[in-house]
Design a protein around this motif. Structure first.
Motif, PDB file in Angstrom:
ATOM      1  N   GLU A 223       0.896  -1.177  -0.113  1.00  0.00           N
ATOM      2  CA  GLU A 223      -0.252  -0.087   0.007  1.00  0.00           C
ATOM      3  C   GLU A 223       1.200   1.121   0.113  1.00  0.00           C
ATOM      4  O   GLU A 223       1.589   1.623   1.126  1.00  0.00           O
ATOM      5  CB  GLU A 223      -0.834   0.182   1.321  1.00  0.00           C
ATOM      6  N   PRO A 224       1.364   1.867  -1.176  1.00  0.00           N
ATOM      7  CA  PRO A 224       2.253   2.761  -1.386  1.00  0.00           C
ATOM      8  C   PRO A 224       2.069   3.940  -0.656  1.00  0.00           C
ATOM      9  O   PRO A 224       1.064   4.577  -0.365  1.00  0.00           O
ATOM     10  CB  PRO A 224       2.256   3.128  -2.740  1.00  0.00           C
ATOM     11  N   VAL A 225       2.950   4.227   0.370  1.00  0.00           N
ATOM     12  CA  VAL A 225       3.272   5.560   1.153  1.00  0.00           C
ATOM     13  C   VAL A 225       3.210   6.863   0.143  1.00  0.00           C
ATOM     14  O   VAL A 225       2.880   7.897   0.367  1.00  0.00           O
ATOM     15  CB  VAL A 225       4.348   5.631   2.203  1.00  0.00           C
ATOM     16  N   GLY A 226       3.964   6.500  -1.243  1.00  0.00           N
ATOM     17  CA  GLY A 226       4.180   7.540  -2.048  1.00  0.00           C
ATOM     18  C   GLY A 226       3.107   7.434  -3.098  1.00  0.00           C
ATOM     19  O   GLY A 226       2.337   6.633  -3.009  1.00  0.00           O
ATOM     20  N   ASP A 227       3.169   8.299  -4.252  1.00  0.00           N
ATOM     21  CA  ASP A 227       2.440   8.290  -5.305  1.00  0.00           C
ATOM     22  C   ASP A 227       2.960   7.376  -6.261  1.00  0.00           C
ATOM     23  O   ASP A 227       2.145   7.154  -7.610  1.00  0.00           O
ATOM     24  CB  ASP A 227       2.516   9.821  -5.867  1.00  0.00           C
ATOM     25  N   PHE A 228       3.989   6.556  -6.126  1.00  0.00           N
ATOM     26  CA  PHE A 228       4.274   5.502  -6.922  1.00  0.00           C
ATOM     27  C   PHE A 228       5.387   4.713  -6.209  1.00  0.00           C
ATOM     28  O   PHE A 228       5.690   4.829  -5.044  1.00  0.00           O
ATOM     29  CB  PHE A 228       5.186   6.206  -8.328  1.00  0.00           C
ATOM     30  N   VAL A 229       5.380   3.383  -6.660  1.00  0.00           N
ATOM     31  CA  VAL A 229       6.138   2.294  -6.030  1.00  0.00           C
ATOM     32  C   VAL A 229       7.541   2.297  -6.510  1.00  0.00           C
ATOM     33  O   VAL A 229       8.162   2.180  -7.573  1.00  0.00           O
ATOM     34  CB  VAL A 229       5.712   0.923  -6.135  1.00  0.00           C
ATOM     35  N   ASN A 230       8.440   2.634  -5.484  1.00  0.00           N
ATOM     36  CA  ASN A 230      10.025   2.504  -5.800  1.00  0.00           C
ATOM     37  C   ASN A 230      10.421   1.233  -5.217  1.00  0.00           C
ATOM     38  O   ASN A 230      10.698   0.994  -4.055  1.00  0.00           O
ATOM     39  CB  ASN A 230      10.742   3.692  -4.927  1.00  0.00           C
ATOM     40  N   ASP A 231      10.675   0.201  -6.122  1.00  0.00           N
ATOM     41  CA  ASP A 231      10.826  -1.073  -5.741  1.00  0.00           C
ATOM     42  C   ASP A 231      12.393  -1.418  -6.078  1.00  0.00           C
ATOM     43  O   ASP A 231      12.636  -2.758  -6.265  1.00  0.00           O
ATOM     44  CB  ASP A 231       9.907  -1.917  -6.586  1.00  0.00           C
ATOM     45  N   GLN A 232      13.228  -0.459  -5.683  1.00  0.00           N
ATOM     46  CA  GLN A 232      14.655  -0.844  -6.086  1.00  0.00           C
ATOM     47  C   GLN A 232      15.164  -1.345  -4.674  1.00  0.00           C
ATOM     48  O   GLN A 232      14.805  -0.634  -3.399  1.00  0.00           O
ATOM     49  CB  GLN A 232      15.291   0.362  -6.415  1.00  0.00           C
ATOM     50  N   THR A 233      16.242  -2.225  -4.853  1.00  0.00           N
ATOM     51  CA  THR A 233      16.986  -2.743  -3.706  1.00  0.00           C
ATOM     52  C   THR A 233      18.431  -1.999  -3.819  1.00  0.00           C
ATOM     53  O   THR A 233      19.073  -1.914  -5.015  1.00  0.00           O
ATOM     54  CB  THR A 233      17.152  -4.147  -3.820  1.00  0.00           C
ATOM     55  N   ALA A 234      18.725  -1.506  -2.822  1.00  0.00           N
ATOM     56  CA  ALA A 234      20.091  -0.872  -2.854  1.00  0.00           C
ATOM     57  C   ALA A 234      21.042  -1.497  -1.491  1.00  0.00           C
ATOM     58  O   ALA A 234      20.468  -1.387  -0.464  1.00  0.00           O
ATOM     59  CB  ALA A 234      20.278   0.657  -2.867  1.00  0.00           C
ATOM     60  N   GLY A 360      19.883 -10.154  -6.846  1.00  0.00           N
ATOM     61  CA  GLY A 360      18.847  -9.165  -7.140  1.00  0.00           C
ATOM     62  C   GLY A 360      19.004  -7.701  -6.602  1.00  0.00           C
ATOM     63  O   GLY A 360      18.228  -7.162  -6.421  1.00  0.00           O
ATOM     64  N   VAL A 361      20.311  -7.370  -6.645  1.00  0.00           N
ATOM     65  CA  VAL A 361      20.572  -6.000  -5.995  1.00  0.00           C
ATOM     66  C   VAL A 361      20.611  -5.189  -6.875  1.00  0.00           C
ATOM     67  O   VAL A 361      21.175  -5.598  -8.202  1.00  0.00           O
ATOM     68  CB  VAL A 361      21.906  -5.847  -5.256  1.00  0.00           C
ATOM     69  N   ASP A 362      19.694  -4.085  -7.005  1.00  0.00           N
ATOM     70  CA  ASP A 362      19.624  -3.021  -8.288  1.00  0.00           C
ATOM     71  C   ASP A 362      20.754  -1.974  -8.038  1.00  0.00           C
ATOM     72  O   ASP A 362      21.245  -1.730  -9.436  1.00  0.00           O
ATOM     73  CB  ASP A 362      18.077  -2.449  -8.232  1.00  0.00           C
ATOM     74  N   ARG A 363      21.029  -1.608  -7.027  1.00  0.00           N
ATOM     75  CA  ARG A 363      21.981  -0.478  -6.872  1.00  0.00           C
ATOM     76  C   ARG A 363      23.230  -1.127  -5.700  1.00  0.00           C
ATOM     77  O   ARG A 363      22.953  -1.265  -4.631  1.00  0.00           O
ATOM     78  CB  ARG A 363      21.332   0.831  -6.450  1.00  0.00           C
ATOM     79  N   LEU A 364      24.366  -1.171  -6.367  1.00  0.00           N
ATOM     80  CA  LEU A 364      25.453  -1.407  -5.401  1.00  0.00           C
ATOM     81  C   LEU A 364      26.110  -0.196  -4.918  1.00  0.00           C
ATOM     82  O   LEU A 364      26.564   0.612  -5.727  1.00  0.00           O
ATOM     83  CB  LEU A 364      26.487  -2.532  -5.945  1.00  0.00           C
ATOM     84  N   MET A 365      26.139   0.256  -3.605  1.00  0.00           N
ATOM     85  CA  MET A 365      26.503   1.180  -2.939  1.00  0.00           C
ATOM     86  C   MET A 365      27.732   1.223  -2.595  1.00  0.00           C
ATOM     87  O   MET A 365      28.175   0.347  -1.577  1.00  0.00           O
ATOM     88  CB  MET A 365      25.437   1.808  -2.001  1.00  0.00           C
ATOM     89  N   CYS A 366      28.834   1.507  -3.450  1.00  0.00           N
ATOM     90  CA  CYS A 366      30.177   1.150  -3.289  1.00  0.00           C
ATOM     91  C   CYS A 366      30.659   2.128  -1.973  1.00  0.00           C
ATOM     92  O   CYS A 366      30.849   3.450  -2.188  1.00  0.00           O
ATOM     93  CB  CYS A 366      31.071   1.530  -4.469  1.00  0.00           C
ATOM     94  N   PHE A 367      31.206   1.441  -0.846  1.00  0.00           N
ATOM     95  CA  PHE A 367      31.810   2.446   0.307  1.00  0.00           C
ATOM     96  C   PHE A 367      33.053   2.378   0.140  1.00  0.00           C
ATOM     97  O   PHE A 367      33.769   1.187   0.223  1.00  0.00           O
ATOM     98  CB  PHE A 367      30.962   1.711   1.372  1.00  0.00           C
ATOM     99  N   MET A 368      33.810   3.543  -0.565  1.00  0.00           N
ATOM    100  CA  MET A 368      35.220   3.560  -0.556  1.00  0.00           C
ATOM    101  C   MET A 368      35.977   4.457   0.382  1.00  0.00           C
ATOM    102  O   MET A 368      37.315   4.409   0.577  1.00  0.00           O
ATOM    103  CB  MET A 368      35.499   4.094  -2.066  1.00  0.00           C
ATOM    104  N   GLN A 369      35.301   5.315   0.950  1.00  0.00           N
ATOM    105  CA  GLN A 369      36.064   6.201   1.822  1.00  0.00           C
ATOM    106  C   GLN A 369      35.905   5.671   3.221  1.00  0.00           C
ATOM    107  O   GLN A 369      34.983   6.203   3.990  1.00  0.00           O
ATOM    108  CB  GLN A 369      35.470   7.622   1.802  1.00  0.00           C
ATOM    109  N   ILE A 370      36.869   4.776   3.564  1.00  0.00           N
ATOM    110  CA  ILE A 370      36.697   4.069   4.455  1.00  0.00           C
ATOM    111  C   ILE A 370      37.956   4.273   5.593  1.00  0.00           C
ATOM    112  O   ILE A 370      39.209   4.331   5.429  1.00  0.00           O
ATOM    113  CB  ILE A 370      36.811   2.539   4.407  1.00  0.00           C
ATOM    114  N   GLY A 371      37.562   4.596   6.809  1.00  0.00           N
ATOM    115  CA  GLY A 371      38.740   4.707   7.920  1.00  0.00           C
ATOM    116  C   GLY A 371      39.863   5.467   7.634  1.00  0.00           C
ATOM    117  O   GLY A 371      39.481   6.724   7.100  1.00  0.00           O
TER     118      GLY A 371
END
Length: 395
Positions: A223-234, A360-371
């Motif tokens: 039951e979308p909280v927004g006006d469209f469904v954002n079905d992406q996985t990041a 099934g990951v749509d967006r891989l969030m590359c964490f590069m600025q580490i430590g």
């Protein structure tokens, strides 16, 4: 699968110069400009308060706005707004996000987070109602973006009839996301029709695959909280790509990733065993509410017996947390078998990234600025990843 950038705006004490706060801001801006040039999809930035070393992103809307003026195509993600009402008033959330969307000519993406631990204490958040506050904040922000005038009333919050301006440029509104860690939160995001922002924190990818199933099951009852469904996985994870394995080892990226995992319990004020259990393959359950570590307390045990663990990654993390010297080779060789940690040469990183795509990951969030990773090393990894890996992962 698209490649994004995830950042805490982080600089560990070991790499501090004369003005490390100015350094990390200037370096972040330069990294964002390069990410824009190289074709990364989105720059994701967290919100944390009082997290020395771990995150200098206490005013992400301001830094994202600065980035918007120095880039042309890179999308700008807040991952996410700390949604409990005492941290951020929903009206301010809607106003700031809409202003960012206008200034960036429609490039904003907005996530909503529950927060926890020290930040709950700092702002006086009620843990029991915090999840309901996240849900209601999303409802209110969407309404303020799309309705004129807007009003809201619940047992937790009330907004009298007002016209909240500006409205965002994107129509009907920017994509909405939720930070997730437990099966319940993944399912909740699906039921609300928002994207998931998740992390492995060295967790086996089989566990992440199971959590993504929970999300997709939630979408079936959406039951979308927004006006469209954002079905992406990041999903964000540690990424450092080098030309050779030797360069990847010598960069210190594996040790930096271990520093991150050992630093997180103090920031979120939770038992370190929560993170260690995750590495062992257990699912995080209610981590935000398991507040056990006092500020300034050293969570790592001291004796050799306590430092031991059947899991080699947990064992090395405990040794590092206790101040034992860990060589770059030992850190790399211990983390290399983990399918969730993407550190190595081009071939190794591509193989591991492909595994994320397979679940099934749509967006891989590359964490590069580490430590304490050096800025030049991060810039090289950004370039190699984009030039060598991005084309191979494109649909």
């Amino acid at each position: 699968m698209k490649l994004d950038i995830f950042t805490e705006i982080q600089k560990a004490r070991a790499s501090w110069g004369d003005d490390h706060e100015q350094d990390v801001i200037e370096e972040s801006l330069e990294q964002a400009r390069l990410a824009d040039e190289l074709g990364y999809e989105c720059w994701w930035q967290v919100e944390h308060h009082g997290a020395t070393e771990f995150s200098y992103s206490s005013a992400p809307e301001l830094l994202l706005t600065a980035i918007s003026q120095q880039t042309s195509r890179l999308r700008l993600g807040h991952s996410g707004v700390l949604a409990p009402f005492k941290v951020n008033h929903p009206i301010r959330v809607a106003e700031r996000a809409a202003t960012l969307d206008r200034l960036s000519h429609g490039r904003a993406e907005v996530g909503f987070a529950r927060s926890g631990g020290l930040e709950w204490e700092t702002f006086g958040v009620d843990p029991e109602s915090s999840l309901d506050q996240v849900r209601q904040c999303m409802q209110m922000v969407k309404g303020m973006w799309t309705e004129s005038p807007f009003s809201f009333q619940s047992e937790l919050f009330e907004i009298p009839e007002r016209n909240i301006i500006p409205k965002p440029l994107q129509q009907p509104h920017p994509p909405m996301w939720q930070t997730t860690s437990s099966p319940d939160s993944f399912r909740m995001a699906g039921e609300l029709g928002v994207g998931v922002l998740a992390t492995t924190l060295m967790q086996p990818l089989d566990v992440m695959a199971m959590l993504l199933v929970e999300y997709r099951d939630g979408l079936k009852d959406c039951e979308p909280v927004g006006d469209f469904v954002n079905d992406q996985t990041a999903v964000f994870t540690f990424v450092h790509c080098a030309e050779t394995t030797r360069e990847a080892i010598e960069s210190g990226a594996a040790a930096a990733a271990m520093w991150y995992v050992n630093s997180a319990p103090a920031v979120f004020k939770v038992d370190p065993e929560i993170f260690y259990d995750s590495i062992r393959g257990e699912v995080l359950e209610g981590a935000a509410s398991r507040i056990t570590v006092s500020e300034g307390e050293t969570a790592a045990p001291a004796s050799d017996e306590d430092l031991d663990d059947p899991n080699p990654v947990v064992r090395l993390l405990r040794h590092a947390a206790a101040g034992r010297d860990i060589s770059p080779e030992e850190a790399y060789e211990t983390l290399d078998p983990l399918d969730s940690v993407i550190i190595g040469d081009v071939e190794t990183c591509l193989r591991k990234m492909q595994r994320y795509k397979d679940i099934g990951v749509d967006r891989l969030m590359c964490f590069m600025q580490i430590g304490d990773l050096g800025h030049d090393s991060i810039m090289r990894s950004l370039r190699i990843t984009a030039e060598e890996l991005m084309p191979a992962l494109a649909d």
